[in-house]
Design a protein around this motif. Structure first.
Motif, PDB file in Angstrom:
ATOM      1  N   ILE A  25      -2.559 -29.539 -11.732  1.00  0.00           N
ATOM      2  CA  ILE A  25      -2.939 -28.319 -12.445  1.00  0.00           C
ATOM      3  C   ILE A  25      -4.432 -28.336 -12.761  1.00  0.00           C
ATOM      4  O   ILE A  25      -5.112 -27.311 -12.692  1.00  0.00           O
ATOM      5  N   GLU A  32      -3.806 -27.285  -1.029  1.00  0.00           N
ATOM      6  CA  GLU A  32      -3.235 -26.259  -1.899  1.00  0.00           C
ATOM      7  C   GLU A  32      -4.219 -25.120  -2.095  1.00  0.00           C
ATOM      8  O   GLU A  32      -3.833 -23.945  -2.149  1.00  0.00           O
ATOM      9  N   VAL A  36      -3.437 -21.166  -1.298  1.00  0.00           N
ATOM     10  CA  VAL A  36      -3.589 -20.125  -2.312  1.00  0.00           C
ATOM     11  C   VAL A  36      -4.682 -19.135  -1.905  1.00  0.00           C
ATOM     12  O   VAL A  36      -4.555 -17.921  -2.145  1.00  0.00           O
ATOM     13  N   TYR A  45      -4.526 -10.475  -6.488  1.00  0.00           N
ATOM     14  CA  TYR A  45      -4.106 -11.190  -7.698  1.00  0.00           C
ATOM     15  C   TYR A  45      -3.682 -10.164  -8.749  1.00  0.00           C
ATOM     16  O   TYR A  45      -4.423  -9.218  -9.021  1.00  0.00           O
ATOM     17  N   ALA A 207      -6.671 -16.082 -14.578  1.00  0.00           N
ATOM     18  CA  ALA A 207      -6.110 -17.274 -13.944  1.00  0.00           C
ATOM     19  C   ALA A 207      -6.163 -18.470 -14.891  1.00  0.00           C
ATOM     20  O   ALA A 207      -5.220 -19.269 -14.966  1.00  0.00           O
ATOM     21  N   TYR A 210      -3.400 -18.410 -17.556  1.00  0.00           N
ATOM     22  CA  TYR A 210      -2.060 -18.757 -17.087  1.00  0.00           C
ATOM     23  C   TYR A 210      -2.045 -20.073 -16.311  1.00  0.00           C
ATOM     24  O   TYR A 210      -1.094 -20.349 -15.573  1.00  0.00           O
ATOM     25  N   GLU A 212      -3.516 -21.106 -13.743  1.00  0.00           N
ATOM     26  CA  GLU A 212      -3.511 -21.006 -12.282  1.00  0.00           C
ATOM     27  C   GLU A 212      -4.854 -21.532 -11.773  1.00  0.00           C
ATOM     28  O   GLU A 212      -5.756 -20.782 -11.408  1.00  0.00           O
ATOM     29  N   SER A 213      -4.959 -22.849 -11.758  1.00  0.00           N
ATOM     30  CA  SER A 213      -6.254 -23.479 -11.503  1.00  0.00           C
ATOM     31  C   SER A 213      -6.765 -23.231 -10.089  1.00  0.00           C
ATOM     32  O   SER A 213      -7.971 -23.161  -9.871  1.00  0.00           O
ATOM     33  N   SER A 214      -5.861 -23.071  -9.122  1.00  0.00           N
ATOM     34  CA  SER A 214      -6.308 -22.817  -7.750  1.00  0.00           C
ATOM     35  C   SER A 214      -7.060 -21.498  -7.669  1.00  0.00           C
ATOM     36  O   SER A 214      -8.137 -21.410  -7.056  1.00  0.00           O
ATOM     37  N   VAL A 215      -6.507 -20.453  -8.282  1.00  0.00           N
ATOM     38  CA  VAL A 215      -7.188 -19.148  -8.291  1.00  0.00           C
ATOM     39  C   VAL A 215      -8.504 -19.251  -9.047  1.00  0.00           C
ATOM     40  O   VAL A 215      -9.523 -18.679  -8.641  1.00  0.00           O
TER      41      VAL A 215
END
Length: 248
Positions: A25, A32, A36, A45, A207, A210, A212-215
């Motif tokens: 995370i 990954e 994404v 998004y 991001a 929530y 959403e570390s990739s975003v």
């Protein structure tokens, strides 16, 4: 060497992510990120296209930065060539210049609302001081013998401005604009995080909320890449428009 640096960084990123030392995370692996990124670029998004967010941010940046350059160049030349105008405007610039743009963004929102006007205004005010002050210093140091020579040949004040003063100030104007662009960009992202429902800043903030570390990381990479491309553009513009700089 730059390529080696980037490749080494990516390898270190992949090694740390796969080692388990940090949570995925916090630091998602590159594989990954690619997955994404494909989804983000194709599907968007939170129901909004990524390219729509990117375009909105670029449009805001172009409007705010464009106004900063036009106003800063105009006032800067006027201040550099007229001491009265300089004495009237310079104290006002120095009062707000050290302030973070977000410190007065709330006032702009109260005055102009949460629409585009307040965002464009804060970007313009954020990028204005470097352009204005650089232009002012350049205009004040234009060689007077060049101005007198142009005047002796019968050139009107407008022609003297366009042929003598403005070209003499151009290197400093571009340098000030380059600094001002960076300030506008950082202000844009922060403003979109606070009072926006679209844009790169809004997307990365959502991001992060929530986890959403990739975003989030993809948004940061896009911002960084945009800044690099813009800086290269300023360097190219400087070389093309001021080829005499550094030459005898």
């Amino acid at each position: 060497m730059s390529v080696v640096s980037v490749v080494t960084g990516l390898c270190a990123w992949a090694a740390i992510a796969s080692s388990g030392l940090l949570s995925k995370i916090l630091l998602p692996p590159p594989s990954e990120m690619w997955r994404v990124a494909g989804i983000l670029f194709s599907q968007g998004y939170a129901g909004v296209s990524f390219w729509t967010n990117y375009g909105v941010s670029l449009l805001r940046l172009a409007e705010g930065f464009g106004l900063a350059v036009v106003i800063g160049t105009t006032l800067g030349i006027a201040m550099g060539r007229n001491r009265v105008i300089s004495n009237l405007i310079y104290p006002l610039i120095e009062v707000y210049r050290p302030l973070p743009a977000l410190a007065y963004f709330t006032l702009l929102v109260l005055a102009l609302g949460t629409g585009e006007a307040s965002k464009i205004a804060v970007l313009t005010l954020g990028g204005l001081p470097p352009v204005l002050l650089a232009t002012r210093e350049a205009a004040a140091t234009v060689r007077q013998d060049r101005v007198e020579a142009a005047r002796s040949m019968g050139l009107s004040p407008i022609r003297i401005l366009m042929i003598v003063i403005l070209p003499s100030c151009l290197p400093e104007i571009i340098t000030g604009a380059r600094i001002g662009f960076g300030l506008c960009f950082t202000t844009l992202v922060a403003a979109e995080m606070i009072a926006a429902n679209s844009g790169l800043g809004w997307m990365t903030y959502q991001a992060g909320q929530y986890a959403e570390s990739s975003v989030l990381v993809i948004g940061l990479i896009v911002m960084g890449f945009t800044g690099i491309v813009a800086d290269l553009g300023f360097r190219l513009l400087y070389r093309r428009l001021t080829p005499w700089v550094g030459k005898a």
